[in-house]
Design an enzyme around this catalytic site. Structure first.
Site, PDB file in Angstrom:
ATOM      1  CG  ASP A 103       3.218   0.456  -3.526  1.00  0.00           C
ATOM      2  OD1 ASP A 103       4.313   1.018  -3.367  1.00  0.00           O
ATOM      3  OD2 ASP A 103       2.139   1.074  -3.590  1.00  0.00           O
TER       4      ASP A 103
ATOM      5  NE  ARG B 293       7.259   8.908  -2.670  1.00  0.00           N
ATOM      6  CZ  ARG B 293       6.369   8.324  -1.874  1.00  0.00           C
ATOM      7  NH1 ARG B 293       6.734   7.870  -0.701  1.00  0.00           N
ATOM      8  NH2 ARG B 293       5.118   8.210  -2.246  1.00  0.00           N
TER       9      ARG B 293
HETATM   10  N1  EPU Z   1       7.596  12.149  -9.198  1.00  0.00           N
HETATM   11  C1  EPU Z   1       8.249  13.303  -9.572  1.00  0.00           C
HETATM   12  N2  EPU Z   1       7.580  14.496  -9.441  1.00  0.00           N
HETATM   13  C2  EPU Z   1       6.312  14.574  -8.962  1.00  0.00           C
HETATM   14  C3  EPU Z   1       5.647  13.391  -8.574  1.00  0.00           C
HETATM   15  C4  EPU Z   1       6.329  12.185  -8.713  1.00  0.00           C
HETATM   16  O1  EPU Z   1       9.400  13.254 -10.004  1.00  0.00           O
HETATM   17  O2  EPU Z   1       5.762  15.685  -8.863  1.00  0.00           O
HETATM   18  C5  EPU Z   1       8.293  10.852  -9.308  1.00  0.00           C
HETATM   19  C6  EPU Z   1       8.488  10.166  -7.969  1.00  0.00           C
HETATM   20  O3  EPU Z   1       9.629  10.654  -7.295  1.00  0.00           O
HETATM   21  C7  EPU Z   1       8.583   8.715  -8.364  1.00  0.00           C
HETATM   22  C8  EPU Z   1       7.607   8.628  -9.536  1.00  0.00           C
HETATM   23  O4  EPU Z   1       7.464   9.957 -10.021  1.00  0.00           O
HETATM   24  O5  EPU Z   1       9.876   8.432  -8.800  1.00  0.00           O
HETATM   25  C9  EPU Z   1       6.246   8.061  -9.212  1.00  0.00           C
HETATM   26  O6  EPU Z   1       5.723   8.700  -8.085  1.00  0.00           O
HETATM   27  P1  EPU Z   1       4.171   8.881  -7.802  1.00  0.00           P
HETATM   28  O7  EPU Z   1       3.873  10.331  -7.764  1.00  0.00           O
HETATM   29  O8  EPU Z   1       3.370   8.043  -8.730  1.00  0.00           O
HETATM   30  O9  EPU Z   1       4.048   8.292  -6.328  1.00  0.00           O
HETATM   31  P2  EPU Z   1       3.128   8.848  -5.182  1.00  0.00           P
HETATM   32  O10 EPU Z   1       1.874   9.364  -5.764  1.00  0.00           O
HETATM   33  O11 EPU Z   1       3.904   9.736  -4.288  1.00  0.00           O
HETATM   34  C10 EPU Z   1       1.786   6.639  -4.790  1.00  0.00           C
HETATM   35  C11 EPU Z   1       1.529   5.714  -3.625  1.00  0.00           C
HETATM   36  C12 EPU Z   1       2.786   4.932  -3.299  1.00  0.00           C
HETATM   37  C13 EPU Z   1       3.184   4.145  -4.559  1.00  0.00           C
HETATM   38  C14 EPU Z   1       3.377   5.100  -5.738  1.00  0.00           C
HETATM   39  C15 EPU Z   1       3.686   4.401  -7.045  1.00  0.00           C
HETATM   40  C16 EPU Z   1      -0.192   6.907  -2.410  1.00  0.00           C
HETATM   41  C17 EPU Z   1      -0.601   7.646  -1.202  1.00  0.00           C
HETATM   42  N3  EPU Z   1       1.084   6.499  -2.487  1.00  0.00           N
HETATM   43  O12 EPU Z   1       2.824   7.518  -4.365  1.00  0.00           O
HETATM   44  O13 EPU Z   1       2.463   4.032  -2.257  1.00  0.00           O
HETATM   45  O14 EPU Z   1       4.382   3.445  -4.331  1.00  0.00           O
HETATM   46  O15 EPU Z   1       2.183   5.882  -5.926  1.00  0.00           O
HETATM   47  O16 EPU Z   1       2.701   3.486  -7.351  1.00  0.00           O
HETATM   48  O17 EPU Z   1      -1.018   6.642  -3.280  1.00  0.00           O
HETATM   49  C18 EPU Z   1       2.878   2.622  -0.427  1.00  0.00           C
HETATM   50  O18 EPU Z   1       1.650   2.485  -0.309  1.00  0.00           O
HETATM   51  O19 EPU Z   1       3.703   1.913   0.189  1.00  0.00           O
HETATM   52  C19 EPU Z   1       3.394   3.648  -1.332  1.00  0.00           C
HETATM   53  C20 EPU Z   1       4.647   4.113  -1.279  1.00  0.00           C
END
Ligand code: EPU
Length: 437
Positions: free
Chosen positions: A309, A122
Site C-alpha cells: 500500500d 484477488r
Molecule cells: N489471495 C488469494 N486468495 C485469497 C486471499 C488473497 O490468492 O483467498 C492473494 C491476493 O490476490 C493477493 C495476496 O493474496 O495477491 C494478498 O492479499 P490479501 O488477502 O492479504 O489482501 P486483502 O486482505 O484483500 C488487504 C487490504 C489491502 C492491502 C492488502 C495487502 C483491507 C480491507 N485491504 O487486502 O488494502 O493492500 O491487504 O496488505 O484490509 C488499500 O487499503 O489500498 C488496500 C488495497
C-alpha cells in the site's frame, strides 16, 4: 466527478494529524455482527469505505449510531438478512468481512463473490477453504458464495494453514473461529497491525485469541460474545503517505497521532534514501526532506515487509532520487497502474514483469492525470506537489475511499491543492466502479 487541482513547487510546513486506520476499522465494524450487544468504536476515519461498510451493516438490520463523527455505536441485535449483496461487494471488497461473523453467529451467510479489481484478480479462495476446514459447507450459486455451518449450527475449531499470507482472510477466520466449538490454530497468518487490533477488540468482546500479530494464532472458541468499546489504531499508510509528502517537497512536517512502530520498515527505507525522520515521542514523527535523495530498490512483502500500500507513493519519491531504483511488487499482480500517469508527468519508468525501474531524478511537469485506485491516486497527489505547474487529478473518489480529507490536511500545511466539485455526476460514478481497498 470531483477533481483535484494542484500547483506544485510549494514547500510544506506544520503539523498533520493522522486518522484511524481504514483497514482496521472495516474488520472491527464487521466484528460487531458477532454479538447482540453494542460495540462502540472510536477513531473511525471519515472515509467513503467506512460509509459503505456502515450501509452494509444497516442493510442487513444492524443499527449504527454516531454520537460523534468518529465514534460508531453498532448494535446487531436484530439481523434480518444474512448476506452482502453484489451492489456493495462490487464497490468494496472488504464487504467479504461480513462472511465470517454471519456464518459463525447465525450458521449461514451469503456474499457476492468479488470479481477482479484495479490491482489484481484477488480471489477469496483461502477464506473459503478456511471456513470449510471449520466444518462449513461452501457453495457458489449465481455469483454468490453461500456458506452454512454444520447441522448443529456451530462451526468447529480446526488447524488452518494459509498457503499465502492474507490479511482479510486471517481476519475472517479469526472472527469465525471466535464462536466455533473448540480450538482453532491459524498457521501462516498475516501479521499486519490491523490483525492485532481486531484481536484486541475481539478479546474485549470475550473472545480468547492469542498470538495475533505473529504467524500462529490460537483461538479458543466461546459460546457467545458481548459488547465492548475500542479505539482504532492510527492509519500507517496515511502516515507513510505524509512522510513521503514531506520528503518529496523537501519540507518539514510534524506527523502526530501516529504509531511509528507500525511503519518501521518504511521509516528505515526512507532514512536509507536520505529522508530525516525523528521520533519525537511514541505518537509523533518529525520529518525533514532536506538533502538529496538516493535511489534504492524495494520489494513489497506482507508485514513486516515493505507494504504494497506504499509502493506507488515510494515510486513517486524515487522519480526525484538520484540514480536508479527497482520497485518490485510481489503482493498484487497488477499494481503499476500509476506508472503510465507518472510517465505522462515526465517520470522515467520502465516496467518488466513485476519490477518497475525508475530513473531519477526527473523533472516532473503538471498534467491532467487519472486516478485508478486508492494508493495510485495518493502517488499522483504526491507527484502533483513536486511537479512544475498545474496537475489536474481526475476521479479523486478513489482517494476519498481511504484518505480523510487529504486536500484539507495538505492545505493546512501550505500545499496549493483544491477540490473541484462536480455534484451532478458524483453520486452515480462513485458507486458504479469497482476498486481496490
Ligand atoms: N489471495 C488469494 N486468495 C485469497 C486471499 C488473497 O490468492 O483467498 C492473494 C491476493 O490476490 C493477493 C495476496 O493474496 O495477491 C494478498 O492479499 P490479501 O488477502 O492479504 O489482501 P486483502 O486482505 O484483500 C488487504 C487490504 C489491502 C492491502 C492488502 C495487502 C483491507 C480491507 N485491504 O487486502 O488494502 O493492500 O491487504 O496488505 O484490509 C488499500 O487499503 O489500498 C488496500 C488495497
Amino acid at each position: 466527478m470531483d477533481k483535484f487541482r494542484i500547483t506544485g513547487g510549494r514547500s510544506l510546513k506544520g503539523r498533520i494529524s493522522i486518522s484511524g486506520a481504514k483497514n482496521s476499522a472495516l474488520p472491527c465494524m464487521a466484528a460487531a455482527l458477532l454479538t447482540a450487544e453494542t460495540v462502540t468504536l472510536h477513531n473511525i476515519p471519515y472515509v467513503r469505505d467506512i460509509i459503505t461498510q456502515r450501509r452494509l451493516l444497516e442493510d442487513i438490520g444492524a443499527t449504527v449510531l454516531t454520537p460523534e463523527l468518529r465514534t460508531h455505536k453498532i448494535s446487531a441485535s436484530h439481523i434480518e438478512l444474512f448476506e452482502a449483496p453484489y451492489e456493495l461487494v462490487k464497490t468494496m471488497r472488504a464487504s467479504v468481512l461480513a462472511l465470517g461473523p454471519l456464518l459463525a453467529r447465525f450458521g449461514k451467510a451469503k456474499v457476492s463473490l468479488p470479481g477482479g479489481c484495479a490491482i489484481g484478480t484477488r480471489p477469496i479462495d483461502l477464506h473459503l477453504a478456511g471456513f470449510q476446514q471449520l466444518g462449513a459447507e461452501v457453495k457458489l450459486e449465481a455469483g454468490n458464495v453461500v456458506a452454512r455451518a454444520p447441522k448443529d449450527g456451530r462451526l468447529r475449531g480446526a488447524d488452518v494453514h494459509f498457503e499465502k499470507s492474507t490479511v482479510t482472510g486471517t481476519e475472517n477466520l479469526m472472527m469465525a473461529a471466535s464462536l466455533a466449538r473448540g480450538r482453532t490454530t491459524l498457521y501462516n497468518a498475516a501479521r499486519e497491525p490491523e490483525i492485532a487490533d481486531l484481536a484486541e477488540l475481539l478479546n474485549k468482546m470475550g473472545a480468547r485469541i492469542r498470538g495475533a500479530g505473529t504467524p500462529t494464532i490460537q483461538i479458543e472458541g466461546v459460546e457467545a460474545l458481548g459488547g465492548a468499546e475500542h479505539t482504532i489504531i492510527p492509519d500507517r499508510i496515511e502516515t507513510g503517505t505524509f512522510i513521503v509528502a514531506a520528503a518529496i517537497t523537501k519540507s518539514e512536517l510534524e506527523i502526530k497521532d501516529c504509531r511509528p512502530e507500525h511503519s518501521a520498515t518504511l521509516i528505515a527505507k526512507l532514512r536509507e534514501v536520505g529522508v530525516e525522520i525523528k521520533e519525537l515521542n511514541q505518537s509523533t514523527l518529525h520529518v525533514a526532506g532536506a538533502g538529496k535523495l538516493a535511489g534504492s530498490d524495494v520489494t513489497t512483502e506482507p508485514h513486516p515487509g515493505f507494504p504494497t500500500d506504499m509502493q506507488a507513493q515510494y515510486m513517486t519519491l524515487m522519480t526525484q532520487a538520484e540514480g536508479r531504483a527497482a520497485v518490485t511488487e510481489t503482493v498484487f499482480e497488477n499494481r503499476f497502474m500509476h506508472t503510465s500517469e507518472l510517465q505522462r508527468m515526465g517520470a522515467r519508468i520502465h516496467i518488466d514483469g513485476r519490477t518497475a525501474t525508475v530513473e531519477g531524478a526527473a523533472r516532473l511537469t503538471g498534467a491532467p492525470v487519472l486516478a485508478s485506485d486508492l494508493r495510485a491516486s495518493a502517488s499522483l497527489v504526491l507527484a502533483g506537489l513536486v511537479a512544475e505547474g498545474e496537475t489536474m487529478i481526475h476521479r479523486v473518489y478513489h482517494i476519498d475511499r481511504g484518505y480523510e480529507r487529504i486536500e484539507a490536511k495538505l492545505q493546512s500545511v501550505g500545499a496549493d491543492i483544491e477540490r473541484i466539485r462536480d455534484s451532478v455526476t458524483a453520486s452515480l460514478s462513485q458507486t458504479a466502479e469497482p476498486d481496490a481497498g
